[in-house]
Scaffold this motif. Structure first.
Motif, PDB file in Angstrom:
ATOM      1  N   GLY A 197     -14.606  -1.393  -0.261  1.00 15.07           N
ATOM      2  CA  GLY A 197     -14.507  -1.353  -1.543  1.00 15.07           C
ATOM      3  C   GLY A 197     -15.440  -0.278  -2.121  1.00 15.07           C
ATOM      4  O   GLY A 197     -15.604   0.702  -1.697  1.00 15.07           O
ATOM      5  N   THR A 220       0.787  -1.150  -0.057  1.00 10.41           N
ATOM      6  CA  THR A 220       0.084   0.001   0.070  1.00 10.41           C
ATOM      7  C   THR A 220       0.807   1.227  -0.017  1.00 10.41           C
ATOM      8  O   THR A 220       2.028   1.264   0.620  1.00 10.41           O
ATOM      9  N   ASP A 243     -11.930  -3.434   4.401  1.00 10.83           N
ATOM     10  CA  ASP A 243     -11.959  -2.486   3.420  1.00 10.83           C
ATOM     11  C   ASP A 243     -13.295  -2.664   2.605  1.00 10.83           C
ATOM     12  O   ASP A 243     -13.287  -3.758   1.925  1.00 10.83           O
ATOM     13  N   PHE A 291     -14.174  -4.578  -5.888  1.00  5.62           N
ATOM     14  CA  PHE A 291     -13.379  -3.789  -6.549  1.00  5.62           C
ATOM     15  C   PHE A 291     -13.057  -3.966  -8.017  1.00  5.62           C
ATOM     16  O   PHE A 291     -13.415  -4.938  -8.467  1.00  5.62           O
ATOM     17  N   LYS A 338      -4.490   2.481   2.615  1.00  8.11           N
ATOM     18  CA  LYS A 338      -4.967   1.212   2.546  1.00  8.11           C
ATOM     19  C   LYS A 338      -5.127   0.310   1.509  1.00  8.11           C
ATOM     20  O   LYS A 338      -5.358  -0.949   1.444  1.00  8.11           O
ATOM     21  N   ARG A 339      -4.803   1.014   0.207  1.00  5.31           N
ATOM     22  CA  ARG A 339      -4.849   0.262  -0.926  1.00  5.31           C
ATOM     23  C   ARG A 339      -3.340   0.593  -1.691  1.00  5.31           C
ATOM     24  O   ARG A 339      -2.771   1.432  -1.692  1.00  5.31           O
ATOM     25  N   ASN A 340      -3.358  -0.427  -2.665  1.00  2.00           N
ATOM     26  CA  ASN A 340      -2.273  -0.834  -3.459  1.00  2.00           C
ATOM     27  C   ASN A 340      -2.300   0.275  -4.636  1.00  2.00           C
ATOM     28  O   ASN A 340      -3.447   0.534  -5.003  1.00  2.00           O
ATOM     29  N   HIS A 344      -6.057  -5.223  -4.467  1.00  2.00           N
ATOM     30  CA  HIS A 344      -6.436  -4.083  -4.065  1.00  2.00           C
ATOM     31  C   HIS A 344      -5.532  -3.640  -2.831  1.00  2.00           C
ATOM     32  O   HIS A 344      -5.156  -2.203  -2.498  1.00  2.00           O
ATOM     33  N   ASN A 345      -5.090  -4.556  -1.868  1.00  2.00           N
ATOM     34  CA  ASN A 345      -4.329  -4.547  -0.858  1.00  2.00           C
ATOM     35  C   ASN A 345      -2.848  -4.921  -0.814  1.00  2.00           C
ATOM     36  O   ASN A 345      -2.231  -4.933   0.095  1.00  2.00           O
ATOM     37  N   TRP A 347      -9.685   1.935  -7.390  1.00  2.30           N
ATOM     38  CA  TRP A 347     -10.152   0.815  -7.198  1.00  2.30           C
ATOM     39  C   TRP A 347     -11.840   0.534  -6.959  1.00  2.30           C
ATOM     40  O   TRP A 347     -12.225  -0.431  -7.217  1.00  2.30           O
ATOM     41  N   ASP A 348     -12.324   1.574  -6.562  1.00  2.00           N
ATOM     42  CA  ASP A 348     -13.721   1.530  -6.135  1.00  2.00           C
ATOM     43  C   ASP A 348     -14.490   2.313  -7.324  1.00  2.00           C
ATOM     44  O   ASP A 348     -15.807   2.662  -7.189  1.00  2.00           O
TER      45      ASP A 348
END
Length: 387
Positions: free
Chosen positions: A287, A117, A285, A301, A127-129, A317-318, A144-145
């Motif tokens: 999403g 992340t 998460d 995601f 929180k996300r990649n 995503h993580n 991602w969302d």
């Protein structure tokens, strides 16, 4: 209830199951007719075997990338591209002047950042990649969302996010107006040295739309019939190894990859729940739900495109997976199966598209060979293919 178990525990069980499966399948020797497969896939794609997908999926065939098109309200212009490139690599877009767009989207790291992340302002951990921005020109919704509907809208969001660049648009405009170089760049791009957030977004989006994947071994293989020179035709036809062609066949058939990864970018551009929501746990998460507020979107995601996938680890995503074999074994086991708890409106449910695949080690290796064939070096940092 199933949803109360931690994803970590469930995944560990899946890993053990995969290990047992591997013991019994790794020694299985398939008699693959590589010559026949190469002959089949050397034909036009409409003559290939039918892709094996869920009956609910209307998949388009994998193939070559189309030409990039620019929106009418933000057409390509060379000086605008030059401005966008300068902005993209400039830390002045962040409050600290230390974080640029390129911090999380580095050419040498596949236009991602190589971290599970990302970190942002004051080294705050997100929180996300960070997803790659290669081929964003072909995207529909971003992040991602999917909370950004256009690339222009997306471009300004990290600047204003307190966890990322922690700045405001009025402050950014004021800062750039004090920079003579930017006054010159904006005038060249727009005919006026007026600096606005809208113009910043348009320039950044223009630059990012030019980050298109280089030609891959897969692309060369598909282009072989178009080569008029026999020698070049053979070279292009041999760009993909026998194992990679077998992997492509598995990708389209037994492995079921085209349920979500299809078309020129290898993405359906939709949103799915793979069971990695960590619902009601430390790493929860929700999403896409965080944007839509629709209960059915909890844990969903966006499907990433797979071109250049080997350049962008870790994945998900993580950033959960840093090993491609482990990632494919995750799918081989059917993901993390979590059933909906009808007593909890927000409890997630794993996508019905995920099912155990019974792939053996040789088939997993063939899939990896195919993913290598669609992973050329990261996109050029130029507009050479656009102009």
């Amino acid at each position: 209830m199933m949803y109360k178990k931690t994803t970590f525990v469930i995944f560990n069980r899946l890993v053990k199951i995969c290990a047992v499966i591997a013991i019994f399948t790794s020694c299985a020797s398939y008699s693959v007719d590589f010559e026949a497969l190469r002959k089949i896939y050397s034909q036009a794609s409409h003559l290939w075997p039918k892709a094996e997908v869920d009956e609910s999926i209307n998949a388009t065939e994998i193939g070559l990338l189309p030409a990039v098109t620019f929106p009418k309200e933000n057409p390509y212009q060379a000086n605008k591209h030059k401005l966008g490139e300068h902005l993209f690599h400039d830390g002045k877009l962040s409050r600290s002047k230390q974080i640029a767009c390129a911090t999380c989207h580095d050419h040498d790291l596949g236009w991602a950042d190589g971290r599970k992340t990302s970190f942002g302002h004051n080294r705050q951990k997100g929180k996300r990649n960070a997803p790659t921005i290669e081929n964003v020109a072909f995207g529909k919704e971003f992040f991602w969302d999917g909370r950004a509907q256009t690339l222009e809208q997306q471009a300004l969001m990290p600047i204003q996010d307190p966890l990322e660049m922690n700045f405001t648009l009025p402050e950014l405009e004021a800062r750039l107006k004090q920079d003579r170089q930017y006054l010159t760049l904006f005038k060249a791009a727009y005919g006026s040295d007026e600096i606005t957030a809208k113009k910043i977004a348009m320039a950044l989006a223009t630059y990012q739309r030019t980050l298109v994947s280089r030609r891959s071994d897969f692309d060369r293989f598909l282009l072989a019939p178009e080569q008029k020179n026999n020698k070049m035709q053979k070279i292009y036809n041999s760009a993909m190894s026998d194992k990679a062609i077998w992997g492509m066949h598995l990708f389209r058939t037994k492995a079921g990859c085209m349920n979500c990864h299809y078309g020129a970018t290898f993405s359906d551009k939709k949103f799915h729940n793979l069971g990695l929501t960590y619902y009601k746990r430390k790493y929860q998460d929700l999403g896409r739900y965080q944007y839509t507020k629709q209960p059915e979107d909890v844990g969903k995601f966006k499907t990433p495109g797979l071109r250049g996938v080997l350049n962008t680890k870790p994945w998900m995503h993580n950033g959960f997976f840093g090993d491609l074999t482990g990632l494919l074994n995750f799918y081989n086991a059917g993901g993390v199966q979590i059933k909906k708890n009808n007593l909890d409106a927000l409890s997630p449910k794993t996508s019905n598209l995920l099912k155990p695949l019974s792939l053996n080690n040789e088939e997993i290796a063939a899939l990896i060979a195919f993913l290598q064939a669609i992973s050329p070096a990261p996109a050029h940092n130029s507009a050479a293919r656009i102009q």
